[in-house]
Design a protein around this motif. Structure first.
Motif, PDB file in Angstrom:
ATOM      1  N   CYS A   1     -23.883  10.142  -4.604  1.00 12.08           N
ATOM      2  CA  CYS A   1     -22.503   9.653  -4.761  1.00 12.08           C
ATOM      3  C   CYS A   1     -21.775   9.685  -3.412  1.00 12.08           C
ATOM      4  O   CYS A   1     -20.996   8.791  -3.103  1.00 12.08           O
ATOM      5  N   ASP A   2     -22.025  10.717  -2.632  1.00 16.99           N
ATOM      6  CA  ASP A   2     -21.393  10.809  -1.308  1.00 16.99           C
ATOM      7  C   ASP A   2     -21.804   9.629  -0.428  1.00 16.99           C
ATOM      8  O   ASP A   2     -20.993   9.119   0.344  1.00 16.99           O
ATOM      9  N   ILE A   3     -23.051   9.197  -0.550  1.00 17.47           N
ATOM     10  CA  ILE A   3     -23.533   8.058   0.236  1.00 17.47           C
ATOM     11  C   ILE A   3     -22.792   6.791  -0.178  1.00 17.47           C
ATOM     12  O   ILE A   3     -22.372   5.994   0.665  1.00 17.47           O
ATOM     13  N   LEU A   4     -22.613   6.611  -1.479  1.00 21.84           N
ATOM     14  CA  LEU A   4     -21.956   5.400  -1.987  1.00 21.84           C
ATOM     15  C   LEU A   4     -20.438   5.427  -1.854  1.00 21.84           C
ATOM     16  O   LEU A   4     -19.816   4.410  -1.571  1.00 21.84           O
ATOM     17  N   GLU A   5     -19.826   6.589  -2.081  1.00 20.62           N
ATOM     18  CA  GLU A   5     -18.367   6.665  -2.169  1.00 20.62           C
ATOM     19  C   GLU A   5     -17.707   7.457  -1.054  1.00 20.62           C
ATOM     20  O   GLU A   5     -16.497   7.594  -1.036  1.00 20.62           O
ATOM     21  N   GLY A   6     -18.491   8.009  -0.155  1.00 18.63           N
ATOM     22  CA  GLY A   6     -17.933   8.740   0.972  1.00 18.63           C
ATOM     23  C   GLY A   6     -18.198  10.233   0.877  1.00 18.63           C
ATOM     24  O   GLY A   6     -18.298  10.809  -0.206  1.00 18.63           O
ATOM     25  N   HIS A   7     -18.323  10.842   2.047  1.00 21.56           N
ATOM     26  CA  HIS A   7     -18.615  12.268   2.155  1.00 21.56           C
ATOM     27  C   HIS A   7     -17.574  13.088   1.394  1.00 21.56           C
ATOM     28  O   HIS A   7     -16.383  12.884   1.553  1.00 21.56           O
ATOM     29  N   GLY A   8     -18.022  13.976   0.540  1.00 25.53           N
ATOM     30  CA  GLY A   8     -17.127  14.833  -0.224  1.00 25.53           C
ATOM     31  C   GLY A   8     -16.800  14.319  -1.617  1.00 25.53           C
ATOM     32  O   GLY A   8     -16.101  14.987  -2.374  1.00 25.53           O
ATOM     33  N   ALA A   9     -17.311  13.151  -1.978  1.00 25.37           N
ATOM     34  CA  ALA A   9     -16.992  12.553  -3.286  1.00 25.37           C
ATOM     35  C   ALA A   9     -17.440  13.455  -4.438  1.00 25.37           C
ATOM     36  O   ALA A   9     -16.720  13.593  -5.431  1.00 25.37           O
ATOM     37  N   GLU A  10     -18.602  14.077  -4.317  1.00 26.89           N
ATOM     38  CA  GLU A  10     -19.093  14.922  -5.402  1.00 26.89           C
ATOM     39  C   GLU A  10     -18.230  16.165  -5.580  1.00 26.89           C
ATOM     40  O   GLU A  10     -17.950  16.584  -6.698  1.00 26.89           O
ATOM     41  N   TRP A  11     -17.768  16.749  -4.464  1.00 28.62           N
ATOM     42  CA  TRP A  11     -16.870  17.904  -4.566  1.00 28.62           C
ATOM     43  C   TRP A  11     -15.515  17.486  -5.123  1.00 28.62           C
ATOM     44  O   TRP A  11     -14.850  18.268  -5.804  1.00 28.62           O
ATOM     45  N   GLN A  12     -15.102  16.270  -4.855  1.00 32.62           N
ATOM     46  CA  GLN A  12     -13.848  15.782  -5.436  1.00 32.62           C
ATOM     47  C   GLN A  12     -13.975  15.660  -6.950  1.00 32.62           C
ATOM     48  O   GLN A  12     -13.022  15.952  -7.683  1.00 32.62           O
ATOM     49  N   VAL A  13     -15.143  15.247  -7.439  1.00 32.08           N
ATOM     50  CA  VAL A  13     -15.379  15.190  -8.886  1.00 32.08           C
ATOM     51  C   VAL A  13     -15.287  16.596  -9.470  1.00 32.08           C
ATOM     52  O   VAL A  13     -14.628  16.813 -10.497  1.00 32.08           O
ATOM     53  N   ILE A  14     -15.905  17.560  -8.827  1.00 33.00           N
ATOM     54  CA  ILE A  14     -15.827  18.946  -9.293  1.00 33.00           C
ATOM     55  C   ILE A  14     -14.380  19.405  -9.332  1.00 33.00           C
ATOM     56  O   ILE A  14     -13.920  19.983 -10.327  1.00 33.00           O
TER      57      ILE A  14
END
Length: 128
Positions: A16-29
């Protein structure tokens, strides 16, 4: 009845970070935590969050699952969130400074703050 799922597991390998930008997965959390979820375990494979009300008042099935999380170093239970890496599952205290295995790990170093909670050092709004 609450329409939100009791437990969420999702991939945190960086896709997800690759597709939506660095940190996207932590933003989901962080967004899920803002909606009443608690991070139970993070790994560079999958992460698990449970509704806070189900952590505070678990039924038998949820209680069994929550009690299955234990630090491989100190054997502590109920020390959420746990960090899973190749060498095992660890509580925050045993992995007080931990960097996930990512290519640009500068932003991902975990450090305790003054209140004893945890946060990523820069972009993510999620706090532990």
């Amino acid at each position: 009845q609450n329409d939100w799922p009791r437990l969420i597991q999702f991939e945190t390998m960086g896709h997800c970070d690759i597709l939506e930008g660095h940190g996207a997965e932590w933003q989901v959390i962080g967004s899920l935590e803002a909606e009443g979820y608690r991070l139970i375990g993070y790994s560079y494979f999958n992460s698990h969050l449970a509704r806070e009300q189900d952590v505070q008042q678990p039924d038998a099935k949820m209680l069994d699952w929550l009690q299955s999380w234990k630090c491989d170093s100190c054997s502590r239970c109920w020390a959420f969130p746990y960090i899973t890496e190749n060498s095992g599952v660890f509580c925050r205290q045993c992995r007080c400074k931990w960097t996930p295995p990512s290519p640009s790990s500068d932003e991902w170093t975990w450090r305790p703050d003054d209140a004893g909670s945890w946060s990523t050092s820069q972009q993510s709004g999620a706090q532990w």
